[in-house]
Design a protein around this motif. Structure first.
Motif, PDB file in Angstrom:
ATOM      1  N   UNK A  52       0.841  -1.209   0.000  1.00 25.58           N
ATOM      2  CA  UNK A  52       0.000   0.000   0.000  1.00 25.58           C
ATOM      3  C   UNK A  52       0.871   1.253   0.000  1.00 25.58           C
ATOM      4  N   UNK A  53       1.920   1.257   0.834  1.00 22.53           N
ATOM      5  CA  UNK A  53       2.823   2.407   0.878  1.00 22.53           C
ATOM      6  C   UNK A  53       3.560   2.592  -0.443  1.00 22.53           C
ATOM      7  N   UNK A  54       3.858   1.491  -1.130  1.00 17.89           N
ATOM      8  CA  UNK A  54       4.538   1.573  -2.426  1.00 17.89           C
ATOM      9  C   UNK A  54       3.660   2.228  -3.483  1.00 17.89           C
ATOM     10  N   UNK A  55       2.359   2.241  -3.252  1.00 18.64           N
ATOM     11  CA  UNK A  55       1.437   2.947  -4.149  1.00 18.64           C
ATOM     12  C   UNK A  55       1.286   4.401  -3.712  1.00 18.64           C
ATOM     13  N   UNK A  63       4.480  11.984  -3.925  1.00 19.30           N
ATOM     14  CA  UNK A  63       5.608  12.767  -4.428  1.00 19.30           C
ATOM     15  C   UNK A  63       5.315  13.325  -5.817  1.00 19.30           C
ATOM     16  N   UNK A  64       4.628  12.530  -6.614  1.00 18.67           N
ATOM     17  CA  UNK A  64       4.292  12.915  -7.990  1.00 18.67           C
ATOM     18  C   UNK A  64       3.383  14.139  -8.012  1.00 18.67           C
ATOM     19  N   UNK A  65       2.326  14.118  -7.203  1.00 16.10           N
ATOM     20  CA  UNK A  65       1.349  15.212  -7.233  1.00 16.10           C
ATOM     21  C   UNK A  65       1.770  16.410  -6.384  1.00 16.10           C
ATOM     22  N   UNK A  66       2.699  16.191  -5.446  1.00 18.42           N
ATOM     23  CA  UNK A  66       3.071  17.273  -4.536  1.00 18.42           C
ATOM     24  C   UNK A  66       4.064  18.259  -5.134  1.00 18.42           C
ATOM     25  N   UNK A  67       4.850  17.837  -6.125  1.00 17.56           N
ATOM     26  CA  UNK A  67       5.914  18.698  -6.656  1.00 17.56           C
ATOM     27  C   UNK A  67       5.420  20.081  -7.093  1.00 17.56           C
ATOM     28  N   UNK A  68       4.342  20.181  -7.900  1.00 19.73           N
ATOM     29  CA  UNK A  68       3.875  21.518  -8.276  1.00 19.73           C
ATOM     30  C   UNK A  68       3.415  22.343  -7.079  1.00 19.73           C
ATOM     31  N   UNK A  69       2.811  21.690  -6.087  1.00 17.42           N
ATOM     32  CA  UNK A  69       2.344  22.400  -4.895  1.00 17.42           C
ATOM     33  C   UNK A  69       3.514  22.922  -4.076  1.00 17.42           C
ATOM     34  N   UNK A  70       4.565  22.116  -3.961  1.00 12.63           N
ATOM     35  CA  UNK A  70       5.755  22.540  -3.205  1.00 12.63           C
ATOM     36  C   UNK A  70       6.350  23.796  -3.821  1.00 12.63           C
ATOM     37  N   UNK A  71       6.568  23.769  -5.123  1.00 17.02           N
ATOM     38  CA  UNK A  71       7.202  24.902  -5.807  1.00 17.02           C
ATOM     39  C   UNK A  71       6.361  26.163  -5.696  1.00 17.02           C
ATOM     40  N   UNK A 123       7.060  13.975 -22.094  1.00 21.44           N
ATOM     41  CA  UNK A 123       6.678  14.426 -20.757  1.00 21.44           C
ATOM     42  C   UNK A 123       7.830  14.221 -19.776  1.00 21.44           C
ATOM     43  N   UNK A 124       7.674  14.803 -18.581  1.00 17.67           N
ATOM     44  CA  UNK A 124       8.571  14.483 -17.476  1.00 17.67           C
ATOM     45  C   UNK A 124       8.049  13.178 -16.883  1.00 17.67           C
ATOM     46  N   UNK A 125       8.654  12.089 -17.250  1.00 16.54           N
ATOM     47  CA  UNK A 125       8.124  10.777 -16.890  1.00 16.54           C
ATOM     48  C   UNK A 125       8.620  10.308 -15.520  1.00 16.54           C
ATOM     49  N   UNK A 126       7.882   9.354 -14.966  1.00 17.06           N
ATOM     50  CA  UNK A 126       8.326   8.691 -13.742  1.00 17.06           C
ATOM     51  C   UNK A 126       9.478   7.756 -14.086  1.00 17.06           C
ATOM     52  N   UNK A 127      10.477   7.732 -13.222  1.00 17.24           N
ATOM     53  CA  UNK A 127      11.635   6.871 -13.468  1.00 17.24           C
ATOM     54  C   UNK A 127      12.044   6.173 -12.170  1.00 17.24           C
ATOM     55  N   UNK A 128      12.842   5.149 -12.315  1.00 15.24           N
ATOM     56  CA  UNK A 128      13.498   4.520 -11.165  1.00 15.24           C
ATOM     57  C   UNK A 128      14.856   5.196 -10.987  1.00 15.24           C
ATOM     58  N   UNK A 129      15.101   5.775  -9.817  1.00 14.18           N
ATOM     59  CA  UNK A 129      16.359   6.470  -9.575  1.00 14.18           C
ATOM     60  C   UNK A 129      17.492   5.439  -9.495  1.00 14.18           C
ATOM     61  N   UNK A 130      18.501   5.549 -10.357  1.00 13.77           N
ATOM     62  CA  UNK A 130      19.596   4.571 -10.349  1.00 13.77           C
ATOM     63  C   UNK A 130      20.215   4.423  -8.962  1.00 13.77           C
ATOM     64  N   UNK A 131      20.579   3.212  -8.623  1.00 16.93           N
ATOM     65  CA  UNK A 131      21.217   2.836  -7.355  1.00 16.93           C
ATOM     66  C   UNK A 131      20.235   2.944  -6.188  1.00 16.93           C
ATOM     67  N   UNK A 136       9.856   2.263  -2.021  1.00 15.18           N
ATOM     68  CA  UNK A 136       8.885   3.234  -1.518  1.00 15.18           C
ATOM     69  C   UNK A 136       9.144   4.638  -2.038  1.00 15.18           C
ATOM     70  N   UNK A 137      10.407   5.060  -2.067  1.00 15.33           N
ATOM     71  CA  UNK A 137      10.712   6.463  -2.327  1.00 15.33           C
ATOM     72  C   UNK A 137      11.404   6.740  -3.666  1.00 15.33           C
ATOM     73  N   UNK A 138      12.020   5.755  -4.268  1.00  9.32           N
ATOM     74  CA  UNK A 138      12.839   6.027  -5.444  1.00  9.32           C
ATOM     75  C   UNK A 138      12.449   5.206  -6.665  1.00  9.32           C
ATOM     76  N   UNK A 139      11.261   4.621  -6.637  1.00  8.70           N
ATOM     77  CA  UNK A 139      10.777   3.829  -7.766  1.00  8.70           C
ATOM     78  C   UNK A 139       9.551   4.501  -8.381  1.00  8.70           C
TER      79      UNK A 139
END
Length: 319
Positions: free
Chosen positions: A6-9, A15-23, A131-139, A149-152
């Motif tokens: 559930x947390x992985x979802x 994080x995806x939806x919060x970025x515009x709000x943060x900025x 688009x600015x796509x979702x990615x898996x952060x290397x390493x 949870x946080x980097x996928x």
């Protein structure tokens, strides 16, 4: 479905939806710390979203995957320039800052829709190819548990927004510029006596807010929406404004509040994948962010004190 699944979802979606709000919330912090109320964050986000999509569509055949990033930079510049309308009205002409901000919201949306109809002969733009796509952060994505949870499947813009929040905190609280900015928002006469140009600092605060709101609108358009229409930005600017207040005009507080509202916004998208939310009507999940905004501002903020001179035009020599 276990708690980790559930947390992985939930966490990547937040994080995806919060970025515009943060900025955008950070933009509000700079403006209001300088003493200028900026209700126009919604309009500045609209203009940023419009500018980023138009730019991306124009150059995507030439520069390919780099086009949305260039579009976001153009959005920041365009909204920074557009925010000068609010700065001139609020600082130079000493107009009511709330009215000026509302006018910015109407002007930005009206102008953007007018230009879209002139350019495309319809009420919306075409969809961008890159688009600015979702990615898996290397390493980092390979780290057990934490990586998933946080980097996928998270866009880079989310981590950039969080990093910028910490940079904004450092600038506002640890640099001479930040001290001057806060001083003109708390006691402009004292700041003026110490040789600080109040007008220049307030212009700077408003322009920075425009730049950040433009970044927020550009990130939203190029990573989430994919095109521009009248409803592309529909309340995100006001959520960012609420996040700024909920965060008590502090960059890190605004970051936390924006993540909270990002979580609420993401529920309308991911609710069907979470067992205990599957049976909720989608309309309920859609309105949750706005209900939580009201509850947060009404009941959980406590005595959130704005900068003392915010909303008050400064007249040199007048107490």
């Amino acid at each position: 479905m276990d708690i980790l699944a559930i947390l992985a979802i939930i966490i990547p979606a937040t994080l995806y939806t919060a970025a515009p709000l943060i900025l955008t919330a950070l933009g509000g912090v700079f403006s209001e710390r300088s003493g200028v109320v900026n209700i126009g964050l919604e309009g500045l986000m609209v203009f940023g979203a419009f500018s980023s999509i138009i730019t991306t569509l124009l150059i995507q055949d030439t520069v390919g995957a780099a086009s949305p990033w260039i579009g976001i930079l153009v959005a920041a510049i365009a909204s920074g320039v557009f925010s000068l309308f609010h700065a001139v009205a609020s600082v130079t002409l000493r107009a009511d800052q709330t009215v000026s901000g509302v006018a910015i919201n109407f002007l930005a949306l009206g102008l953007a829709i007018f230009l879209v109809k002139k350019i495309y002969n319809k009420g919306q733009t075409d969809f961008i190819d890159y688009r600015i796509n979702k990615i898996n952060i290397p390493v980092l994505s390979d780290i057990p548990v934490v990586g998933k949870l946080f980097f996928t499947m998270v866009p880079v813009t989310s981590f950039i927004a969080i990093l910028i929040a910490f940079i904004a905190w450092y600038i506002i609280y640890k640099t001479p510029f930040g001290l001057r900015l806060r001083s003109v928002g708390e006691h402009p006469m004292a700041a003026d006596t110490m040789g600080i140009n109040v007008t220049r600092m307030r212009y700077t605060g408003v322009i920075i807010s425009g730049i950040f709101a433009g970044l927020g609108g550009g990130v939203y358009a190029t990573s989430i929406a994919g095109n521009f229409a009248a409803g592309t930005i529909s309340g995100q600017g006001f959520l960012a404004l609420a996040a700024m207040i909920f965060g008590k005009w502090h960059p890190l507080g605004a970051l936390g509040a924006a993540l909270f509202f990002g979580l609420a916004q993401s529920l309308s998208v991911i609710g069907g994948q979470i067992p205990f939310l599957q049976d909720f009507p989608n309309v309920i999940l859609t309105i949750i962010p706005y209900v939580l905004t009201i509850l947060a501002l009404a009941g959980f903020v406590g005595r959130a004190e704005a900068p003392k001179a915010v909303g008050t035009p400064y007249i040199k020599g007048k107490r």
